[in-house]
Design a protein around this motif. Structure first.
Motif, PDB file in Angstrom:
ATOM      1  N   TRP A 124       0.883  -1.073  -0.074  1.00 57.47           N
ATOM      2  CA  TRP A 124       0.058   0.068   0.066  1.00 57.47           C
ATOM      3  C   TRP A 124       0.812   1.333  -0.015  1.00 57.47           C
ATOM      4  O   TRP A 124       1.800   1.398   0.807  1.00 57.47           O
ATOM      5  N   LYS A 125       0.797   2.049  -0.959  1.00 56.25           N
ATOM      6  CA  LYS A 125       1.678   3.394  -1.180  1.00 56.25           C
ATOM      7  C   LYS A 125       3.093   2.968  -0.855  1.00 56.25           C
ATOM      8  O   LYS A 125       3.586   3.593  -0.224  1.00 56.25           O
ATOM      9  N   GLU A 129       2.440  -4.372   3.273  1.00 60.13           N
ATOM     10  CA  GLU A 129       1.601  -4.537   4.534  1.00 60.13           C
ATOM     11  C   GLU A 129       1.903  -5.815   5.323  1.00 60.13           C
ATOM     12  O   GLU A 129       2.190  -5.920   6.218  1.00 60.13           O
ATOM     13  N   ASN A 150      -0.460   1.454  -6.276  1.00 55.54           N
ATOM     14  CA  ASN A 150       0.041   1.308  -4.813  1.00 55.54           C
ATOM     15  C   ASN A 150       1.289   0.605  -4.800  1.00 55.54           C
ATOM     16  O   ASN A 150       1.848   0.690  -3.705  1.00 55.54           O
TER      17      ASN A 150
END
Length: 151
Positions: A124-125, A129, A150
């Motif tokens: 994510w970005k 994660e 992302n």
């Protein structure tokens, strides 16, 4: 003698016998069994075991009384995965509900047994994660997702 180019029944049977020899040796311990059916089943079992070992996926056995046809299906995922990268992937949760997401996939071969798994990262970005292991037969790769926003 006969010319080398002439193919007769004896040469064909000889070639078939030599092609079948490895299976005969592998199934030798059961070749003494009483019925032809047992010997056929044992030979077929040995072929299936060899193919499973080579391809890491269980062959389908399409048997009939008149012969044996064993083929190894292509794993459904191998057509879409070609190198590490982002892929749109779908799968099922233990409760049966479906999930679909984009993951970074990297194929990893098992060290001790045939076959492989995917090391999958959800990002994510730009941040990882979590990392999970996915078995190829438990997921379906839909497509590459090279322009994943992302990443």
């Amino acid at each position: 003698g006969e010319p080398m180019t002439q193919i007769n029944r004896r040469t064909i049977l000889g070639a078939m016998a030599s092609a079948a020899a490895p299976v005969k040796i592998a199934a030798a311990e059961v070749a003494t069994s009483s019925t032809l059916d047992d010997r056929l089943a044992a030979a077929k079992g040995e072929i299936i075991a060899c193919l499973t070992e080579r391809y890491g996926v269980a062959p389908e056995d399409v048997g009939s009384e008149r012969g044996v046809f064993v083929f190894v299906p292509y794993p459904p995922e191998s057509v879409e995965y070609d190198r590490p990268g982002f892929y749109k992937v779908e799968g099922k949760r233990p409760d049966g509900s479906a999930w679909c997401t984009t993951l970074w996939l990297e194929r990893v071969d098992y060290k001790t047994v045939p076959g492989f798994y995917y090391r999958a990262e959800s990002r994510w970005k730009g941040r990882v994660e979590r990392t999970i292991r996915l078995k190829p037969d438990k997921i379906r790769i839909i497509r590459r997702h090279d322009d994943y926003p992302n990443a």
